[in-house]
Design a protein around this motif. Structure first.
Motif, PDB file in Angstrom:
ATOM      1  N   HIS A 291      13.685  53.997  49.134  1.00 14.48           N
ATOM      2  CA  HIS A 291      13.382  54.713  47.885  1.00 14.48           C
ATOM      3  C   HIS A 291      13.111  53.702  46.780  1.00 14.48           C
ATOM      4  N   PRO A 292      12.081  53.922  45.979  1.00 13.32           N
ATOM      5  CA  PRO A 292      11.729  52.916  44.962  1.00 13.32           C
ATOM      6  C   PRO A 292      12.757  52.737  43.843  1.00 13.32           C
ATOM      7  N   TYR A 293      13.701  53.679  43.685  1.00 17.00           N
ATOM      8  CA  TYR A 293      14.612  53.589  42.540  1.00 17.00           C
ATOM      9  C   TYR A 293      16.096  53.700  42.885  1.00 17.00           C
ATOM     10  N   VAL A 294      16.441  54.371  43.960  1.00 16.57           N
ATOM     11  CA  VAL A 294      17.846  54.722  44.192  1.00 16.57           C
ATOM     12  C   VAL A 294      18.746  53.502  44.319  1.00 16.57           C
ATOM     13  N   LEU A 295      18.342  52.504  45.107  1.00 13.92           N
ATOM     14  CA  LEU A 295      19.198  51.336  45.294  1.00 13.92           C
ATOM     15  C   LEU A 295      19.415  50.609  43.966  1.00 13.92           C
ATOM     16  N   ALA A 296      18.351  50.479  43.196  1.00 13.58           N
ATOM     17  CA  ALA A 296      18.479  49.821  41.889  1.00 13.58           C
ATOM     18  C   ALA A 296      19.373  50.635  40.956  1.00 13.58           C
ATOM     19  N   GLU A 297      19.284  51.964  41.024  1.00  9.53           N
ATOM     20  CA  GLU A 297      20.154  52.818  40.204  1.00  9.53           C
ATOM     21  C   GLU A 297      21.611  52.679  40.627  1.00  9.53           C
ATOM     22  N   MET A 298      21.841  52.601  41.911  1.00  4.16           N
ATOM     23  CA  MET A 298      23.202  52.428  42.387  1.00  4.16           C
ATOM     24  C   MET A 298      23.785  51.103  41.903  1.00  4.16           C
ATOM     25  N   GLU A 299      22.966  50.071  41.934  1.00  2.00           N
ATOM     26  CA  GLU A 299      23.421  48.767  41.460  1.00  2.00           C
ATOM     27  C   GLU A 299      23.702  48.795  39.960  1.00  2.00           C
ATOM     28  N   ALA A 300      22.866  49.515  39.212  1.00  2.00           N
ATOM     29  CA  ALA A 300      23.080  49.624  37.767  1.00  2.00           C
ATOM     30  C   ALA A 300      24.371  50.377  37.458  1.00  2.00           C
ATOM     31  N   VAL A 301      24.591  51.469  38.190  1.00  2.00           N
ATOM     32  CA  VAL A 301      25.807  52.256  37.984  1.00  2.00           C
ATOM     33  C   VAL A 301      27.054  51.446  38.324  1.00  2.00           C
ATOM     34  N   ALA A 302      26.935  50.552  39.340  1.00  2.00           N
ATOM     35  CA  ALA A 302      28.089  49.764  39.778  1.00  2.00           C
ATOM     36  C   ALA A 302      28.269  48.486  38.972  1.00  2.00           C
ATOM     37  N   ASP A 303      27.397  48.219  38.017  1.00  2.00           N
ATOM     38  CA  ASP A 303      27.485  46.989  37.215  1.00  2.00           C
ATOM     39  C   ASP A 303      28.810  46.951  36.444  1.00  2.00           C
ATOM     40  N   PRO A 304      29.605  45.875  36.584  1.00  2.00           N
ATOM     41  CA  PRO A 304      30.870  45.779  35.834  1.00  2.00           C
ATOM     42  C   PRO A 304      30.667  45.847  34.331  1.00  2.00           C
ATOM     43  N   ASP A 305      29.533  45.349  33.873  1.00  2.00           N
ATOM     44  CA  ASP A 305      29.191  45.440  32.450  1.00  2.00           C
ATOM     45  C   ASP A 305      28.537  46.804  32.228  1.00  2.00           C
ATOM     46  N   ALA A 306      29.330  47.789  31.802  1.00  2.00           N
ATOM     47  CA  ALA A 306      28.866  49.164  31.705  1.00  2.00           C
ATOM     48  C   ALA A 306      27.655  49.294  30.788  1.00  2.00           C
ATOM     49  N   GLU A 307      27.641  48.560  29.682  1.00  2.00           N
ATOM     50  CA  GLU A 307      26.541  48.687  28.733  1.00  2.00           C
ATOM     51  C   GLU A 307      25.255  48.129  29.319  1.00  2.00           C
ATOM     52  N   ALA A 308      25.365  46.971  29.974  1.00  2.00           N
ATOM     53  CA  ALA A 308      24.175  46.399  30.616  1.00  2.00           C
ATOM     54  C   ALA A 308      23.674  47.325  31.731  1.00  2.00           C
ATOM     55  N   GLY A 309      24.611  47.886  32.481  1.00  2.00           N
ATOM     56  CA  GLY A 309      24.229  48.823  33.534  1.00  2.00           C
ATOM     57  C   GLY A 309      23.546  50.048  32.981  1.00  2.00           C
ATOM     58  N   LEU A 310      24.043  50.538  31.827  1.00  2.00           N
ATOM     59  CA  LEU A 310      23.450  51.717  31.201  1.00  2.00           C
ATOM     60  C   LEU A 310      22.025  51.429  30.738  1.00  2.00           C
ATOM     61  N   ASN A 311      21.793  50.251  30.211  1.00  2.00           N
ATOM     62  CA  ASN A 311      20.441  49.879  29.769  1.00  2.00           C
ATOM     63  C   ASN A 311      19.468  49.843  30.948  1.00  2.00           C
ATOM     64  N   ARG A 312      19.887  49.236  32.053  1.00  2.00           N
ATOM     65  CA  ARG A 312      19.035  49.191  33.245  1.00  2.00           C
ATOM     66  C   ARG A 312      18.810  50.603  33.785  1.00  2.00           C
ATOM     67  N   PHE A 313      19.874  51.374  33.793  1.00  2.00           N
ATOM     68  CA  PHE A 313      19.791  52.728  34.330  1.00  2.00           C
ATOM     69  C   PHE A 313      18.846  53.585  33.501  1.00  2.00           C
ATOM     70  N   ASP A 314      18.832  53.389  32.203  1.00  2.00           N
ATOM     71  CA  ASP A 314      17.961  54.168  31.321  1.00  2.00           C
ATOM     72  C   ASP A 314      16.496  53.991  31.711  1.00  2.00           C
ATOM     73  N   SER A 315      16.093  52.756  31.918  1.00  2.00           N
ATOM     74  CA  SER A 315      14.700  52.481  32.296  1.00  2.00           C
ATOM     75  C   SER A 315      14.388  53.040  33.681  1.00  2.00           C
ATOM     76  N   LEU A 316      15.315  52.838  34.611  1.00  2.00           N
ATOM     77  CA  LEU A 316      15.111  53.328  35.979  1.00  2.00           C
ATOM     78  C   LEU A 316      15.038  54.848  36.022  1.00  2.00           C
ATOM     79  N   LEU A 317      15.903  55.497  35.227  1.00  2.00           N
ATOM     80  CA  LEU A 317      15.941  56.955  35.238  1.00  2.00           C
ATOM     81  C   LEU A 317      14.634  57.539  34.760  1.00  2.00           C
ATOM     82  N   MET A 318      14.062  56.971  33.717  1.00  2.00           N
ATOM     83  CA  MET A 318      12.799  57.493  33.210  1.00  2.00           C
ATOM     84  C   MET A 318      11.685  57.348  34.263  1.00  2.00           C
ATOM     85  N   SER A 319      11.655  56.191  34.921  1.00  2.00           N
ATOM     86  CA  SER A 319      10.649  55.992  35.971  1.00  2.00           C
ATOM     87  C   SER A 319      10.889  56.946  37.133  1.00  2.00           C
ATOM     88  N   HIS A 320      12.167  57.164  37.442  1.00  2.00           N
ATOM     89  CA  HIS A 320      12.511  58.047  38.547  1.00  2.00           C
ATOM     90  C   HIS A 320      12.091  59.490  38.237  1.00  2.00           C
TER      91      HIS A 320
END
Length: 757
Positions: free
Chosen positions: A473-502
């Motif tokens: 899947h073009p986005y799921v693995l990257a989203e999972m990694e973003a959600v699991a990021d210990p730095d919640a804010e950095a993970g949220l920023n990555r997730f925001d971009s991925l979610l829109m593309s998804h």
């Protein structure tokens, strides 16, 4: 109207203004994903990282790039590989008496010596260490051709060139290990085996109980740091004759002799079987086959650290090493055996249908037989096409773990279907063992391929979609990694971009899927014109269907999707049939769009499309969230499921194509190679088939004379020919032709009988 306008503006503002979007959309989705997305275990993560995404990724996107499929290089043998097939392999085929091999439960010493001296165990070892360094395509072709004569010999050649010490050393060994072992493996001085499976850990290799404890102990007169090993392994091919043992075990360091980690993890080591404490154990009897398979055990066996493959730096890295090597070997060895079964069944059964008569006609004229023979030839075309496409990936230095799992599962199952149909048609000829039987050992061995390298049930239910949905899947693995990021804010920023593309990706697939469903995919892209263009369009439609249903399944089931094995298996079937269909279309292009092959292509594509659509329908029928199932049905099959199994006309066209000598029959059975001097049973039924084909005109003349009353009906063969010759309806040469065909046909249908059983 004003309200609608305001709603549109509100939606645009929510999604376009980042701060608003993050509060109202991204953050709630981020928290939701934490709860529902399946967590990745360490072993799953290592498996994901060990493989890569290839054509399977295109199929998961919903809009495959067919030009990319066509750009993959064609399968080619080098001059050196051709010479090996024309020389040593031809010599080996002439040496094989499979009935005698299975009867004696071992290969003759002459064959063992030939395998060693001609470097059959070194197909994948680099040339600098004395190996042949052949391509995966050559490796597969060699194994396939041998397998059409003897599964036992093929497995003996196959295993050292699949997962084993040779491959592990080539990829991960230290320079000293390579120089010590690879030349000896290449020239046959050393015979390898690899021990992974144990009584309580089969397909779950991560659960192996075999243990190695880091300690100091005396070795060759001095105290050295090493590992004290205890293991109990079974199902190990070549173990009874191996001189060097590759061993997978869990390594522990309770006294912190290597560092601070007590649990180091799965590790691979190389151990001479002559080493004190190594027990070769007894042989298994895998369905009566003659290849060497057995057990190996050891209790408190000490080895120095430098016997770890790759040295101490690779301690604990055994799992990704094994997964990476398995992902390649799984796409070569067992698919080669399955394809060989298809080629053998197609050549021999199409011939047998012409030489065996019932009720005064060849059995190939019965529609029931034609239905089964059509399946044999159609499935064999799929097998050969999938073999070539999968080997293209491996020879391009890809490690497509999902693709090779598809190949292993579906090709071995197709092989089982093909041999079952062949046995049904050849009936008594198929079940009576002896030198004249060419099907039974392939039939008996079929479950072996189904079982090894991960049982097929687990391959289908856990691996294909389980890895594919996340890895491809073009986005799921990257989203999972973003959600699991210990730095919640950095993970949220990555997730925001991925979610829109998804969201854009999913919306597009939903619209495309619905559009294709309403129009029958008539406006989908197609890279070619002509009779195969429609199949590209239908595969694109089903790819979009898979993409949107996958998103909805992962959204609503989340981590529970891993446990809904029936659902994930069916979605994996959709992906698999898309892959097999892609392989069929590519094979037709690579072969130069041979018009005579078109019946096989049409039959195979009808089968793949039907199986994919049926798997999708069954997924939605059993989907636990009914509103989502209804929505998915509207998006994927708004006018119903209109895909069907191959028609009777298509089956008859396939039978016609393979029931006469010619290039199409040769292409779909070329791995079942027959030598001019071959005296084997397959060569005999082939000669009978050719003789029967040559006598067709005479047979037609005789039948017409009987219908017109010139010749009486019911005459025996000799009397009929004599009467026809007396009336000058046929010549002496034609009588000889008919007698030759009759003699060969009788020899071909005869079975063995024994006085001393």
């Amino acid at each position: 109207m004003t309200l609608m306008f305001l709603l549109i503006i509100a939606v645009v503002v929510i999604f376009a203004v980042k701060d608003i979007r993050r509060q109202l959309i991204t953050r709630p989705a981020f928290e939701f994903m934490k709860r529902v997305l399946p967590p990745l275990s360490q072993t799953e993560r290592e498996a994901m990282e060990a493989g890569n995404v290839w054509w399977d990724g295109e199929l998961f996107r919903g809009s495959p790039d067919w030009n990319q499929l066509h750009s993959y290089p064609a399968n080619r043998l080098t001059d050196e590989e051709k010479a090996f097939l024309d020389g040593p392999v031809e010599t080996l085929l002439a040496m094989i008496d499979d009935h005698a091999i299975v009867d004696s439960k071992d290969l003759p010493e002459a064959i063992w010596q030939h395998l060693r001296s001609e470097k059959y165990f070194a197909l994948i070892i680099p040339k600098q260490y004395g190996g042949l360094e052949f391509s995966a395509y050559a490796n597969s072709t060699i194994v396939s051709r041998i397998a059409t004569r003897s599964i036992s010999v093929a497995v003996t050649v196959m295993v050292p060139n699949s997962l084993g010490p040779g491959e592990l050393l080539s990829h991960y060994g230290t320079q000293a290990q390579k120089e010590r072992w690879l030349p000896a493996l290449a020239d046959g001085t050393e015979i390898p085996c690899f021990a992974l499976t144990g009584p309580t850990a089969g397909s779950d290799a991560g659960a192996i109980p075999d243990e190695g404890i880091v300690c100091r102990q005396e070795f060759e007169g001095e105290q050295v740091l090493g590992v004290r090993l205890t293991w109990d392994k079974r199902y190990i091919t070549l173990a009874p004759v191996a001189t060097v043992l590759g061993l997978a075990f869990k390594m522990r360091d309770p006294d912190s002799l290597l560092g601070n980690e007590a649990e180091i993890g799965i590790t691979c080591a190389l151990i001479p079987t002559s080493h004190p404490g190594v027990e070769a154990g007894n042989r298994h009897n895998p369905l009566g086959m003659a290849f060497m398979n057995g057990t190996t055990r050891g209790q408190d066996v000490f080895i120095p650290l430098d016997w770890i493959i790759g040295g101490v730096d690779y301690a604990g890295k055994g799992w990704p090493m094994l997964v990476e090597c398995l992902s390649a070997g799984r796409g070569i060895s067992l698919p080669a055996l399955a394809t060989a079964t298809g080629h053998l069944a197609t050549r021999s059964t199409s011939a047998y249908c012409a030489v065996r008569s019932q009720f005064g006609v060849n059995i190939g004229e019965f529609e029931g037989v034609q239905e089964a023979l059509g399946r044999i030839a159609g499935n064999t075309y799929i097998l050969e096409a999938a073999r070539k496409l999968t080997l293209t990936a491996i020879d391009s230095n890809q490690k497509p773990s999902v693709v090779t799992a598809i190949a292993k599962y579906h090709m071995t199952e197709l092989g089982r279907s093909v041999i079952n149909d062949a046995m049904d048609i050849q009936a008594g000829k198929g079940i009576q063992l002896g030198p004249n039987n060419y099907l039974a050992h392939a039939y008996i061995a079929s479950p072996v391929s189904i079982t090894v390298e991960g049982a097929n049930i687990l391959t289908r239910n856990l691996m294909i979609f389980g890895q594919g949905a996340t890895r491809c899947h073009p986005y799921v693995l990257a989203e999972m990694e973003a959600v699991a990021d210990p730095d919640a804010e950095a993970g949220l920023n990555r997730f925001d971009s991925l979610l829109m593309s998804h969201l854009v990706f999913s919306g597009r697939n939903a619209l495309v899927s619905l559009g294709h469903g309403l129009t029958g995919a008539r406006f989908a892209d197609k890279p070619v014109a002509g009779p195969t263009a429609q199949y590209y369009q239908q595969l694109s439609r089903l790819s979009a269907n898979l993409a949107i249903v996958t998103d909805l399944a992962m959204l609503t089931l989340g981590g529970d999707l891993k446990r809904r094995e029936m659902i994930s298996a069916r979605l994996g079937d959709v992906l698999s049939q898309l892959y097999l269909g892609s392989a069929v279309l590519r094979n037709y292009e690579m072969d130069g769009r041979q018009q005579s092959d078109l019946p096989l292509v049409e039959y195979a594509m009808a089968q793949c499309l039907y199986e994919a659509a049926q798997a999708l329908s069954e997924t939605l029928r059993n989907f636990p969230n009914r509103p989502v199932a209804w929505l998915s049905r509207i998006l994927t099959q708004p006018l119903g499921n209109h895909f069907h199994r191959p028609s009777d006309a298509q089956a008859k066209a396939v039978v016609k194509a393979v029931s006469q000598p010619g290039c199409t029959r040769e292409r779909v059975s070329h791995l079942c190679h027959l030598q001019e001097s071959d005296a084997g049973a397959v060569a005999l039924v082939e000669r009978a088939f050719l003789a029967q084909h040559a006598a067709r005109a005479v047979q037609k003349t005789l039948k017409q004379a009987q219908r017109s009353g010139k010749l009486p009906r019911g005459l025996a063969h000799d009397a009929l020919l004599a009467a026809a010759l007396e009336q000058d309806l046929i010549t002496e040469a034609q009588v000889e032709l008919m007698n030759t065909a009759a003699t060969l046909c009788r020899q071909a249908i005869d079975v063995d009988e024994f006085a001393d059983l």
